[in-house]
Design a protein around this motif. Sequence first.
Motif, PDB file in Angstrom:
ATOM      1  N   UNK A   1      34.643  43.050  45.739  1.00 41.84           N
ATOM      2  CA  UNK A   1      35.890  43.664  46.211  1.00 41.84           C
ATOM      3  C   UNK A   1      36.633  44.308  45.049  1.00 41.84           C
ATOM      4  N   UNK A   2      36.700  43.614  43.916  1.00 42.33           N
ATOM      5  CA  UNK A   2      37.366  44.192  42.741  1.00 42.33           C
ATOM      6  C   UNK A   2      36.656  45.461  42.272  1.00 42.33           C
ATOM      7  N   UNK A   3      35.320  45.449  42.273  1.00 41.89           N
ATOM      8  CA  UNK A   3      34.572  46.628  41.826  1.00 41.89           C
ATOM      9  C   UNK A   3      34.785  47.807  42.774  1.00 41.89           C
TER      10      UNK A   3
ATOM     11  N   UNK B   1      31.668  37.735  46.290  1.00 39.92           N
ATOM     12  CA  UNK B   1      32.364  38.653  47.193  1.00 39.92           C
ATOM     13  C   UNK B   1      33.659  39.159  46.568  1.00 39.92           C
ATOM     14  N   UNK B   2      34.369  38.279  45.866  1.00 40.81           N
ATOM     15  CA  UNK B   2      35.612  38.706  45.210  1.00 40.81           C
ATOM     16  C   UNK B   2      35.320  39.735  44.126  1.00 40.81           C
TER      17      UNK B   2
ATOM     18  N   UNK C   1      37.806  37.399  38.471  1.00 40.90           N
ATOM     19  CA  UNK C   1      37.003  36.462  39.250  1.00 40.90           C
ATOM     20  C   UNK C   1      36.933  35.110  38.545  1.00 40.90           C
ATOM     21  N   UNK C   2      36.777  35.115  37.230  1.00 42.96           N
ATOM     22  CA  UNK C   2      36.734  33.863  36.487  1.00 42.96           C
ATOM     23  C   UNK C   2      38.051  33.123  36.512  1.00 42.96           C
TER      24      UNK C   2
END
Length: 78
Positions: free
Chosen positions: A7-9, A3-4, A22-23
Amino acid sequence: MFAAMIVFLFAGFPVAFSLTFTGIFSAARVRPACARPDFFDICPIRIWGTMTNYTLLAVPLFVFMGVVLEKSASPRSC
């Protein structure tokens, strides 16, 4: 984590930065699990298990085959 990344994309970040952020954020959450005293005893065993996995051997060989084919093509054949 998925999900994160989504959201970034959708926020307009490139894929490489989305995966990096994300990592980093997920590694910050997992870090307390790595603070156990037996973590460093198990680490070499896991590395050796990954190195002896013959399925993963196909990846560098496939890349090498692509490089060899790219260098062997003559410019006149195109």
